[in-house]
Design an enzyme around this catalytic site. Structure first.
Site, PDB file in Angstrom:
ATOM      1  N   SER B 220       7.428  22.644  57.396  1.00  0.00           N
ATOM      2  CA  SER B 220       7.386  21.375  56.677  1.00  0.00           C
ATOM      3  C   SER B 220       7.540  20.197  57.629  1.00  0.00           C
ATOM      4  O   SER B 220       8.225  20.289  58.640  1.00  0.00           O
ATOM      5  CB  SER B 220       8.524  21.323  55.662  1.00  0.00           C
ATOM      6  OG  SER B 220       8.398  22.356  54.735  1.00  0.00           O
ATOM      7  N   ASP B 245      15.964  23.810  45.750  1.00  0.00           N
ATOM      8  CA  ASP B 245      14.742  23.742  44.948  1.00  0.00           C
ATOM      9  C   ASP B 245      14.980  24.229  43.525  1.00  0.00           C
ATOM     10  O   ASP B 245      14.378  23.709  42.575  1.00  0.00           O
ATOM     11  CB  ASP B 245      13.628  24.580  45.598  1.00  0.00           C
ATOM     12  CG  ASP B 245      13.003  23.865  46.791  1.00  0.00           C
ATOM     13  OD1 ASP B 245      13.377  22.706  47.034  1.00  0.00           O
ATOM     14  OD2 ASP B 245      12.149  24.466  47.473  1.00  0.00           O
ATOM     15  N   GLU B 288      -7.631  11.786  29.437  1.00  0.00           N
ATOM     16  CA  GLU B 288      -6.221  12.094  29.570  1.00  0.00           C
ATOM     17  C   GLU B 288      -5.587  11.149  30.590  1.00  0.00           C
ATOM     18  O   GLU B 288      -6.264  10.650  31.484  1.00  0.00           O
ATOM     19  CB  GLU B 288      -6.059  13.542  30.038  1.00  0.00           C
ATOM     20  CG  GLU B 288      -6.366  14.550  28.952  1.00  0.00           C
ATOM     21  CD  GLU B 288      -5.184  14.756  28.019  1.00  0.00           C
ATOM     22  OE1 GLU B 288      -4.971  13.909  27.137  1.00  0.00           O
ATOM     23  OE2 GLU B 288      -4.475  15.748  28.173  1.00  0.00           O
TER      24      GLU B 288
END
Lengths: 259, 421
Positions: B220, B245, B288
């Site tokens: 990351s 998480d 949408e």
């Protein structure tokens, strides 16, 4: 009086309404319907059984001559407090074409609890032919299919005026309604005081009948609403507790890191 | 025993399997020991959330497909039967339809995070490109899914969007006929959308897999945008990130469930509870919510072809962002000049979203144009030029140094750098 729980739900609702609902109403050139304190609004709301049962009576005696309710079965009525016997006799009021039988013939029989409400017209063309070209829509989903939902339906049913406002030209065969988008609606005012005789002695004012039939149709549009909210409250409480515990564990795990 | 994988697991069954198919070693390496920068914030939890929500949508979708009937005469009724007669059908459908919105919320935040912290820069260009590909596939899948209930917005949305392809010079009309499988949106359109709506999510899963493989090569990015210099700068994925998480995911599911159980139709349009009628056009056809910014870009251009080109370009431009941004500094923490431009970019996306929900008239047209202009200017002018013009703040020499409170720190704290270390 609004209860704290409905105020809480209302706050979240208002926050949401400020977001996207505004453009929807802005488009319709009719004022937004006033918010009503429905028995079924708010997080813990439930359908007022007595009102819904009276609403069924209004539907049967007034609306059903033009509007279908074909997604609702008689067996579903148990959810608003009708007994098995009552459901059986309500269903038996209609005649259903069934078949073919072993001889290959279609036959008529009295309705059963598993039958759905019968549409007043065989098809859309027949409905339009009988109604000056206008199509009386099926009401099974009406509160979900209109911006404003139950508030809009109630506002519409009570929003008829005998004459259009001064300066507005009357339209032949149309009726002026405060809340209908564009104001001119093909449906004539359906509800008048004392049109229906309630067995429980409630006075059948226009507002009362509109309130009752809206409650009934709101139930018909989402008969699972009470179960949905019950599960929702439990699921969210469970997640809140679990999230709290998880946060505690996270703190413990990260405590040995210098940061 | 030649050729067997050398397993470090003691449990004989696990070991037996791992020697022949080293999935346990793989999981241990990639999800347990896998080192990530120690300073990841909750902004790095959205990727994992996106994966969980994708699984939720796929599983609920499989159950919906057991009861749904892709035919213009039955589609609407079958959806209503799912709601009323299938046990917990309303729950499955609301989880699915709101899940799509949640997927977009999470992925949009994930994307903006990537843009803010420069997660697309060397060596993560391909990781970013795979992400944009996922976004593109999601949009196609969501669009086709919205058509399936065969309500008024389903039908008219499909008509408007497929008609865009008629703007293609010379072959436009033929392309549209080919897409529809006929001369209007009808049963052939519905059945092919159904087929593709079931297929594409698995394509998304495939690209997500590649996205994760690429992530596990580079590891990351982090809020400082400085690569870890050694083991002191990283922590193992488990238990640190798994627990963090999980907590973030639970909070997100509370948000998700508020919609599912209490406002399940808030993100939809009431007109979609009216069965599709090719003879009655709704007063305002709106897509949408997650398509609204792109819809606004489409309508901002007076020329049909121009609008279509700009709309597609607004997504395709994301593919080349790694080469448009010329700054060597990843994190905007150290780019004070770039930050206001970034937040203006976020504001322009929100403005476009709002304009997309309003009728294309009056003040909304010029506002859409301003939003569109800034959207493209951010990528084509601001990012390329800023990298050359701005003077970034001094970068910390390592993550640990910054996290533990020493080293050069920008602005106020910069006065007393070295004594503490």
């Amino acid at each position: 009086m609004r209860t704290p729980r409905s105020i809480l739900g209302g706050l979240f609702g208002a926050a949401l309404a400020a977001g996207l609902a505004a453009p929807v109403f802005a488009a319709g050139e009719a004022p937004p319907p006033p918010r009503q304190a429905w028995s079924f609004s708010g997080v813990f709301g439930t359908f007022d059984r007595a009102a819904a049962q009276r609403g069924l009576l209004v539907y049967k005696q007034v609306c059903a001559s033009c509007h279908g309710l074909t997604r609702v079965a008689y067996r579903n009525l148990a959810a608003i407090g009708f007994s098995d016997d009552e459901i059986r006799s309500l269903a038996a009021e209609i005649t259903v074409v069934d078949g073919p039988n072993d001889d290959g013939e279609m036959f008529e029989r009295p309705g059963r609890p598993s039958d759905r409400f019968k549409a007043p017209y065989p098809n859309e063309k027949a409905a339009r032919a009988a109604n000056n070209g206008a199509y009386p829509v099926d009401l099974s989903l009406i509160t979900k299919a209109r911006a404003g939902g139950a508030d809009y339906l109630y506002a519409l049913l009570t929003g008829y005026r005998d004459d259009p406002p001064p300066g507005v030209q009357a339209l032949e065969g149309m009726h002026w309604n405060e809340y209908f988008p564009g104001h001119w609606i093909a449906m004539a005012r359906p509800l008048y005081d004392d049109q229906v005789e309630y067995p429980d002695g409630t006075k059948a004012t226009t507002e009362q009948m509109a309130w009752d039939v809206t409650t009934f149709l709101a139930w018909a549009a989402q008969p699972y609403l009470e179960q949905q909210r019950q599960i929702g409250v439990r699921a969210i409480l469970f997640l809140l507790v679990l999230a709290g515990l998880t946060y505690g564990v996270k703190r413990r795990v990260w405590a040995d890191l210098k940061h | 025993m030649v050729g067997l994988h050398k397993s470090e697991f003691r449990n004989p069954v696990v070991r037996w399997i791992d020697e022949r198919l080293p999935v346990f070693t793989l999981m241990d390496k990639e999800y347990s020991k896998f080192p990530v920068p120690r300073n990841l914030t909750y902004m790095w939890s959205f990727g994992g959330m996106a994966m969980v929500i994708l699984m939720t949508i796929i599983i609920t979708g499989v159950f919906l497909a057991m009861h749904y009937i892709p035919h213009t005469a039955h589609a609407f009724d079958s959806v209503e039967r799912i709601m009323r007669d299938v046990n917990y059908g309303w729950l499955i459908r609301y989880l699915h339809s709101n899940g799509a919105s949640m997927f977009f919320i999470v992925v949009y935040i994930h994307t903006f995070r990537g843009l803010y912290y420069g997660s697309y820069k060397h060596p993560r260009e391909l990781l970013w490109i795979l992400g944009v590909l996922i976004l593109l596939l999601m949009m196609a899948t969501a669009f086709m899914g919205y058509v399936l209930p065969w309500g008024q917005m389903s039908f008219w949305g499909a008509t408007v969007i497929t008609n865009l392809f008629s703007a293609v010079p010379f072959v436009g009309e033929s392309v549209v006929t080919w897409l529809w499988g006929g001369f209007s949106v009808d049963n052939p359109t519905l059945t092919r959308f159904y087929s593709l709506h079931y297929l594409l999510p698995f394509a998304i899963v495939g690209v997500v897999f590649l996205h994760i493989v690429a992530l596990h090569i580079t590891s990351s990015n982090n809020p400082l945008g400085v690569e870890p210099k050694g083991p002191q700068d990283t922590i193992p994925f488990h238990p640190y990130m798994t627990i963090k998480d999980t907590f973030a995911l639970l909070l997100f599911f509370i948000f998700y469930f508020v919609f599912v159980f209490f406002y399940p139709n808030y993100l939809g349009h009431p007109d979609n509870y009216i069965p599709a009628d090719p003879l009655v056009t709704p007063a305002h056809i709106v897509p949408e919510w997650y398509f609204l910014p792109f819809y606004a870009i489409l309508r901002a251009v007076p020329d049909k072809l121009g609008g279509v080109v700009l709309m597609f370009a607004s997504i395709l431009i994301l593919f080349v962002v790694p080469w448009l941004d010329t700054s060597p500094v990843r994190s905007m923490k150290f780019r004070p000049l770039a930050r206001p431009f970034f937040w203006t970019f976020v504001a322009s996306c929100l403005l476009l979203g709002y304009c997309g929900a309003m009728p294309a008239e009056g003040i909304w047209v010029p506002l859409s144009r301003v939003g569109t202009a800034y959207y493209f200017a951010y990528f084509l002018v601001v990012l390329p030029l800023l990298g050359k013009l701005e003077k970034p703040l001094p970068l910390p020499t390592s993550i640990t140094e910054r996290v533990l409170g020493g080293g050069p720190v920008p602005a106020a704290a910069a006065a007393k750098p070295m004594e503490k270390a």
